[in-house]
Design an enzyme around this catalytic site. Structure first.
Site, PDB file in Angstrom:
ATOM      1  N   GLU A   1       0.873  -1.176   0.000  1.00  9.07           N
ATOM      2  CA  GLU A   1       0.000   0.000   0.000  1.00  9.07           C
ATOM      3  C   GLU A   1       0.907   1.222   0.000  1.00  9.07           C
ATOM      4  O   GLU A   1       1.454   1.605   1.032  1.00  9.07           O
ATOM      5  CB  GLU A   1      -0.916  -0.014   1.228  1.00  9.07           C
ATOM      6  CG  GLU A   1      -1.864  -1.205   1.281  1.00  9.07           C
ATOM      7  CD  GLU A   1      -2.842  -1.244   0.123  1.00  9.07           C
ATOM      8  OE1 GLU A   1      -2.956  -0.232  -0.612  1.00  9.07           O
ATOM      9  OE2 GLU A   1      -3.499  -2.276  -0.072  1.00  9.07           O
TER      10      GLU A   1
ATOM     11  N   CYS B   1      -1.750   9.500   2.489  1.00 10.82           N
ATOM     12  CA  CYS B   1      -1.377   8.895   1.203  1.00 10.82           C
ATOM     13  C   CYS B   1      -2.429   9.139   0.136  1.00 10.82           C
ATOM     14  O   CYS B   1      -2.117   9.115  -1.060  1.00 10.82           O
ATOM     15  CB  CYS B   1      -1.121   7.402   1.371  1.00 10.82           C
ATOM     16  SG  CYS B   1      -2.540   6.448   1.941  1.00 10.82           S
TER      17      CYS B   1
END
Length: 481
Positions: free
Chosen positions: A225, A259
């Site tokens: 991720e 993010c």
């Protein structure tokens, strides 16, 4: 439950202690390789109770680690998503575990086909600093629902949260079920080299590559991720005040250290002033002040603050215009950084080459939608693409003609809160997914099972010698042009 020490805080004996924890969990896995649903749900409920008991400690620890972090941002961005994910897993574990029946077709008449979702075994999770609770506990919940034992390596950049998480997990589980590992880069390197049955890493693309190389030596499957440059594309028909408000929220939550934060904005050239004016108004409503505002968080440490300053200086030196929003004043929080809207940016600038991860927002004009799509497709595939439009044809074009981990239309950040949607990137923004059923599947091995009936043995039709009418019928049935 008796307390136990399962953290690794220094490099002394790191490999031995990590190996000991791993062997302990591997042995426990061998004794109970397929925990039933009640066992898994029980572990999830203990995890939730411990999280809520330690909530205030985690909030305080996060603020101390950041220099100041909004308590509400920790509750909304860290604790709440974990509670929701655990509740979702508790509700669905029974259903996810059910065997899946499959069809074999005429050739396999007389067989029963099914898929059993087996725990992978011992899972490793490496979590980052920006959402240190959510990005440790959320994947942990799905790993537990899938029946695994789990080792979690938490970030050294938030040491107080790491300590609080270790105490929380000690309160929730035995060391042979879940263990938290703390420490710096050395510990992370040793951790990623353990022969896990699956390894999930959240962090930068650069470190993700190194983790994947380490995992490859053990043929460990990985979920990465990562991040990247997630664009916010304002279509020509967008409701500008609405779009500016949503982009402001998504960019400034956790001071941009997210993010999935909008990394840059693609705006129709004819509406550039309209966007900047609407954005300034939205920013002023959300953050009437910065320095003494408890809702506005600091940059996590001096290194990250200096990196952002260097990116800003680089953009200015190469001709970008920087409009400062907000004044930190003499707040006593030296790493509170105001937002800078950047116009006149060029592709060569650091702010257009690197993931920003902070309160700098480049605004890039475009003339035609085709130009904007070309710019998105010319770079690495982003973790999310934010699109602002009410035109269904534009929406379908963007969804079909771009690649990204997700597309969020007329909203920012909140797609991450949808427990029933998979979460994950593509290309440089990552590989694999978790959240929802996809999270359960990530940490499970779908084992194929075939059973032949004792009463209907059609398999003999495939035995030699290869001749006869039945064989010719078989070929005519399945191999005809």
């Amino acid at each position: 439950m008796a307390a136990h020490q399962d953290t690794v805080e220094t490099s002394t004996g790191t490999q031995t202690r990590l190996q000991s924890l791993f062997v302990q969990q591997r042995a426990a896995c061998a004794l109970d390789p397929m925990p039933d649903a009640e066992t898994r749900i029980g572990r999830l409920k203990r995890l939730k109770r411990a999280l809520l008991r330690h909530r205030d400690t985690l909030v305080k620890a996060a603020s101390e680690d950041f220099g100041h972090r909004s308590p509400d941002e920790t509750l909304i961005g860290d604790v709440l998503p974990c509670v929701l994910a655990i509740d979702y897993a508790i509700r669905n574990t029974h259903r996810w575990m059910k065997r899946s029946r499959r069809r074999g077709g005429l050739l396999l008449v007389g067989t029963t086909l099914e898929v059993v979702y087996q725990p992978k075994g011992v899972v490793g999770i490496i979590s980052p600093w920006n959402y240190p609770v959510q990005l440790a506990i959320n994947p942990l919940a799905y790993a537990i629902a899938a029946g695994n034992r789990v080792l979690v390596k938490v970030s050294e950049h938030t040491p107080r949260v790491a300590e609080a998480l270790a105490a929380m997990i000690t309160d929730a589980a035995a060391a042979d079920e879940i263990a938290v590992v703390t420490g710096g880069i050395e510990v992370g390197e040793v951790f990623s080299k353990l022969p896990f049955d699956h390894l999930l890493f959240t962090g930068s693309t650069k470190v993700g590559r190194a983790v994947m190389r380490s995992a490859a030596d053990n043929l460990t499957s990985v979920t990465l991720e990562l991040g990247g440059k997630s664009p916010a594309l304002i279509a020509p028909d967008a409701r500008m005040p609405y779009a500016a408000e949503r982009i402001c929220f998504g960019k400034m939550f956790n001071a941009g250290q997210t993010c999935v934060a909008p990394d840059y904005v693609l705006c129709p050239e004819s509406r550039l002033d309209e966007f900047t004016n609407a954005f300034k108004k939205a920013f002023g409503r959300m953050y009437p002040s910065l320095g003494d505002n408890p809702d506005y968080s600091c940059i996590v440490d001096q290194n990250h603050y200096e990196r952002l300053e260097a990116c800003l200086d680089d953009a200015r030196a190469q001709g970008a215009n920087a409009t400062k929003l907000g004044d930190t004043g003499s707040s006593g929080h030296p790493r509170k950084m105001p937002l800078y809207l950047l116009t006149g940016v060029a592709h060569r600038m650091r702010v257009m080459q690197e993931e920003i991860f902070g309160p700098l927002l480049p605004v890039v004009p475009y003339t035609e939608l085709d130009d904007a799509l070309r710019q998105i497709n010319s770079g690495p595939r982003p973790l999310v693409l934010y699109l602002f439009t009410d035109d269904e044809q534009v929406r379908d074009r963007v969804v079909n003609e771009t690649h990204s981990g997700a597309v969020s239309v007329n909203e920012t950040l909140l797609h991450c809160a949808a427990d029933d949607l998979p979460f994950g990137g593509i290309g440089e923004s990552g590989m694999g997914q978790y959240h929802g059923r996809e999270g359960f599947l990530t940490f499970s091995h779908p084992k194929a099972i075939m059973r032949r009936s004792r009463w209907l043995d059609t398999g003999r039709v495939l035995f030699p010698p290869y001749r006869g009418a039945l064989r010719r019928w078989l070929y005519r049935l399945f191999l005809k042009p």
